[in-house]
Write a protein that holds these residues in place. Structure first.
Motif, PDB file in Angstrom:
ATOM      1  N   TRP A 239      42.315  38.692  61.109  1.00 31.98           N
ATOM      2  CA  TRP A 239      41.650  38.397  59.634  1.00 31.98           C
ATOM      3  C   TRP A 239      39.950  39.126  59.302  1.00 31.98           C
ATOM      4  O   TRP A 239      39.549  39.900  59.354  1.00 31.98           O
ATOM      5  CB  TRP A 239      41.061  36.658  60.239  1.00 31.98           C
ATOM      6  CG  TRP A 239      40.254  36.332  58.571  1.00 31.98           C
ATOM      7  CD1 TRP A 239      38.884  36.153  57.797  1.00 31.98           C
ATOM      8  CD2 TRP A 239      41.170  35.940  56.805  1.00 31.98           C
ATOM      9  NE1 TRP A 239      38.733  35.749  57.005  1.00 31.98           N
ATOM     10  CE2 TRP A 239      39.589  35.656  56.045  1.00 31.98           C
ATOM     11  CE3 TRP A 239      41.907  36.519  56.754  1.00 31.98           C
ATOM     12  CZ2 TRP A 239      39.668  35.918  54.973  1.00 31.98           C
ATOM     13  CZ3 TRP A 239      42.278  36.363  55.186  1.00 31.98           C
ATOM     14  CH2 TRP A 239      41.102  36.120  54.434  1.00 31.98           C
TER      15      TRP A 239
ATOM     16  N   SER B  87      36.387  41.966  55.838  1.00 28.69           N
ATOM     17  CA  SER B  87      35.329  43.288  55.215  1.00 28.69           C
ATOM     18  C   SER B  87      35.379  43.664  53.909  1.00 28.69           C
ATOM     19  O   SER B  87      34.548  43.155  53.177  1.00 28.69           O
ATOM     20  CB  SER B  87      36.127  44.370  55.689  1.00 28.69           C
ATOM     21  OG  SER B  87      36.795  45.287  55.158  1.00 28.69           O
TER      22      SER B  87
ATOM     23  N   HIS C  66      37.467  40.232  51.927  1.00 25.62           N
ATOM     24  CA  HIS C  66      37.583  38.541  51.801  1.00 25.62           C
ATOM     25  C   HIS C  66      36.752  37.869  52.730  1.00 25.62           C
ATOM     26  O   HIS C  66      36.560  36.144  52.011  1.00 25.62           O
ATOM     27  CB  HIS C  66      39.370  37.892  52.615  1.00 25.62           C
ATOM     28  CG  HIS C  66      40.287  39.094  51.347  1.00 25.62           C
ATOM     29  ND1 HIS C  66      40.707  38.399  50.492  1.00 25.62           N
ATOM     30  CD2 HIS C  66      41.321  39.969  51.635  1.00 25.62           C
ATOM     31  CE1 HIS C  66      41.778  39.135  49.846  1.00 25.62           C
ATOM     32  NE2 HIS C  66      41.594  39.283  50.760  1.00 25.62           N
TER      33      HIS C  66
ATOM     34  N   ALA D 140      51.708  40.059  49.576  1.00 23.02           N
ATOM     35  CA  ALA D 140      50.932  40.545  49.284  1.00 23.02           C
ATOM     36  C   ALA D 140      50.071  40.673  50.484  1.00 23.02           C
ATOM     37  O   ALA D 140      50.003  42.140  50.890  1.00 23.02           O
ATOM     38  CB  ALA D 140      49.548  39.982  49.519  1.00 23.02           C
ATOM     39  N   ILE D 141      50.527  40.717  51.974  1.00 30.67           N
ATOM     40  CA  ILE D 141      49.834  40.635  53.095  1.00 30.67           C
ATOM     41  C   ILE D 141      50.761  41.958  54.021  1.00 30.67           C
ATOM     42  O   ILE D 141      50.739  43.175  54.699  1.00 30.67           O
ATOM     43  CB  ILE D 141      49.740  39.872  54.336  1.00 30.67           C
ATOM     44  CG1 ILE D 141      48.866  38.196  53.915  1.00 30.67           C
ATOM     45  CG2 ILE D 141      49.439  40.255  55.769  1.00 30.67           C
ATOM     46  CD1 ILE D 141      49.237  37.540  54.598  1.00 30.67           C
TER      47      ILE D 141
ATOM     48  N   MET E  96      45.107  45.889  47.509  1.00 30.88           N
ATOM     49  CA  MET E  96      45.016  45.788  48.315  1.00 30.88           C
ATOM     50  C   MET E  96      46.268  46.362  49.127  1.00 30.88           C
ATOM     51  O   MET E  96      47.309  46.429  48.503  1.00 30.88           O
ATOM     52  CB  MET E  96      45.037  44.246  49.253  1.00 30.88           C
ATOM     53  CG  MET E  96      45.831  44.100  49.876  1.00 30.88           C
ATOM     54  SD  MET E  96      45.482  41.946  50.509  1.00 30.88           S
ATOM     55  CE  MET E  96      46.227  41.957  51.333  1.00 30.88           C
TER      56      MET E  96
ATOM     57  N   PHE F 259      50.168  45.947  54.771  1.00 37.47           N
ATOM     58  CA  PHE F 259      49.116  45.834  56.564  1.00 37.47           C
ATOM     59  C   PHE F 259      50.405  45.915  57.159  1.00 37.47           C
ATOM     60  O   PHE F 259      49.851  44.819  58.517  1.00 37.47           O
ATOM     61  CB  PHE F 259      48.274  44.278  56.689  1.00 37.47           C
ATOM     62  CG  PHE F 259      47.058  44.529  55.906  1.00 37.47           C
ATOM     63  CD1 PHE F 259      45.971  45.451  56.696  1.00 37.47           C
ATOM     64  CD2 PHE F 259      46.717  44.455  55.275  1.00 37.47           C
ATOM     65  CE1 PHE F 259      44.677  45.463  56.337  1.00 37.47           C
ATOM     66  CE2 PHE F 259      45.497  44.192  54.287  1.00 37.47           C
ATOM     67  CZ  PHE F 259      44.644  45.135  55.057  1.00 37.47           C
TER      68      PHE F 259
HETATM   69  C1  HEC Z   1      40.381  46.346  50.899  1.00 37.67           C
HETATM   70  C2  HEC Z   1      39.688  44.649  50.911  1.00 37.67           C
HETATM   71  C3  HEC Z   1      40.706  44.127  51.256  1.00 37.67           C
HETATM   72  C4  HEC Z   1      41.181  44.200  52.157  1.00 37.67           C
HETATM   73  C5  HEC Z   1      41.017  44.643  53.183  1.00 37.67           C
HETATM   74  C6  HEC Z   1      42.283  42.820  52.458  1.00 37.67           C
HETATM   75  N1  HEC Z   1      42.538  42.151  51.004  1.00 37.67           N
HETATM   76 FE1  HEC Z   1      43.595  41.159  50.432  1.00 37.67          FE
HETATM   77  N2  HEC Z   1      43.013  40.947  48.388  1.00 37.67           N
HETATM   78  C7  HEC Z   1      42.299  42.402  48.325  1.00 37.67           C
HETATM   79  C8  HEC Z   1      42.304  42.638  46.814  1.00 37.67           C
HETATM   80  C9  HEC Z   1      41.577  42.873  45.627  1.00 37.67           C
HETATM   81  C10 HEC Z   1      43.440  41.590  46.210  1.00 37.67           C
HETATM   82  C11 HEC Z   1      43.591  40.512  44.670  1.00 37.67           C
HETATM   83  C12 HEC Z   1      42.769  40.219  44.185  1.00 37.67           C
HETATM   84  C13 HEC Z   1      42.384  38.710  44.659  1.00 37.67           C
HETATM   85  O1  HEC Z   1      43.550  37.728  45.595  1.00 37.67           O
HETATM   86  O2  HEC Z   1      42.090  37.914  44.187  1.00 37.67           O
HETATM   87  C14 HEC Z   1      43.754  40.807  47.368  1.00 37.67           C
HETATM   88  C15 HEC Z   1      44.729  39.822  47.881  1.00 37.67           C
HETATM   89  C16 HEC Z   1      44.899  38.658  48.688  1.00 37.67           C
HETATM   90  C17 HEC Z   1      45.923  37.687  48.637  1.00 37.67           C
HETATM   91  C18 HEC Z   1      46.450  36.879  47.569  1.00 37.67           C
HETATM   92  C19 HEC Z   1      48.152  37.433  46.918  1.00 37.67           C
HETATM   93  C20 HEC Z   1      47.690  36.015  46.102  1.00 37.67           C
HETATM   94  O3  HEC Z   1      49.122  35.780  46.277  1.00 37.67           O
HETATM   95  O4  HEC Z   1      47.526  36.567  44.435  1.00 37.67           O
HETATM   96  C21 HEC Z   1      46.313  37.294  50.001  1.00 37.67           C
HETATM   97  C22 HEC Z   1      46.990  36.603  50.338  1.00 37.67           C
HETATM   98  C23 HEC Z   1      44.845  38.344  50.574  1.00 37.67           C
HETATM   99  N3  HEC Z   1      44.855  39.278  49.693  1.00 37.67           N
HETATM  100  C24 HEC Z   1      45.431  38.601  51.770  1.00 37.67           C
HETATM  101  C25 HEC Z   1      45.131  39.457  53.027  1.00 37.67           C
HETATM  102  C26 HEC Z   1      44.784  39.562  54.283  1.00 37.67           C
HETATM  103  C27 HEC Z   1      45.110  38.696  54.711  1.00 37.67           C
HETATM  104  C28 HEC Z   1      44.387  40.967  54.932  1.00 37.67           C
HETATM  105  C29 HEC Z   1      43.982  41.396  56.120  1.00 37.67           C
HETATM  106  C30 HEC Z   1      45.169  41.874  56.511  1.00 37.67           C
HETATM  107  C31 HEC Z   1      43.226  41.122  53.645  1.00 37.67           C
HETATM  108  N4  HEC Z   1      44.472  40.389  52.873  1.00 37.67           N
HETATM  109  C32 HEC Z   1      42.885  42.592  53.726  1.00 37.67           C
HETATM  110  C33 HEC Z   1      41.461  43.373  48.574  1.00 37.67           C
HETATM  111  C34 HEC Z   1      41.592  43.291  50.399  1.00 37.67           C
END
Ligand code: HEC
Length: 113
Positions: free
Chosen positions: A30, A36, A38, A74-75, A87, A90
């Motif tokens: 995380w 960075s 979230h 999503a992850i 996003m 990963f």
């Molecule tokens: C470049 C920026 C960025 C990074 C780095 C990032 N995320 Fe996200 N993530 C987003 C965006 C933009 C959304 C969609 C908008 C929202 O959910 O509000 C999102 C959505 C999600 C969701 C919601 C999916 C759904 O069911 O709606 C999850 C869970 C999530 N991220 C987990 C992670 C995890 C765990 C990591 C690290 C391994 C990560 N994110 C890294 C930008 C990022």
């Protein structure tokens, strides 16, 4: 044994512990991969988080909207909206994708205020 030898051995032991591939904890992932955007606390009050208008994952109402399977997907596979990447995936960043992604979902659930 001379102190220098002992130190050298200690160094070698530590090095081998570090290179032996182990899955990172959810907190480490995380912090390194997700915070960075979230935010450490999941509130997304970071520069990126605000720019991307990421939801506040500490909010109970947002948590209720999230489904475990969708979070997992999503992850691993990333998030796209209208064909645009929001996003990245990963899957390739994690040592043990399936376990670590599941641990991250549990971690996010605990961010609920
Ligand atoms: C470049 C920026 C960025 C990074 C780095 C990032 N995320 Fe996200 N993530 C987003 C965006 C933009 C959304 C969609 C908008 C929202 O959910 O509000 C999102 C959505 C999600 C969701 C919601 C999916 C759904 O069911 O709606 C999850 C869970 C999530 N991220 C987990 C992670 C995890 C765990 C990591 C690290 C391994 C990560 N994110 C890294 C930008 C990022």
């Amino acid at each position: 044994m001379k102190t220098t030898t002992k130190l050298a051995l200690l160094g070698l032991t530590l090095a081998s512990v570090c290179v032996a591939g182990r899955a990172a904890t959810a907190a480490e992932n995380w912090e390194n991969l997700c915070a960075s955007c979230h935010g450490e606390d999941g509130k997304a009050q970071t520069k990126q988080g605000k720019k991307l208008k990421i939801r506040d994952y500490s909010d109970a109402a947002v948590q209720a909207e999230l489904k475990d399977e969708e979070m997992l997907k999503a992850i691993l596979e990333g998030v796209t909206e209208n064909g645009k990447e929001r996003m990245k995936a990963f899957k390739d960043e994690l040592e043990k994708p399936d376990t670590e992604a599941k641990d991250l979902v549990d971690f996010i659930r605990k961010l609920k205020a």
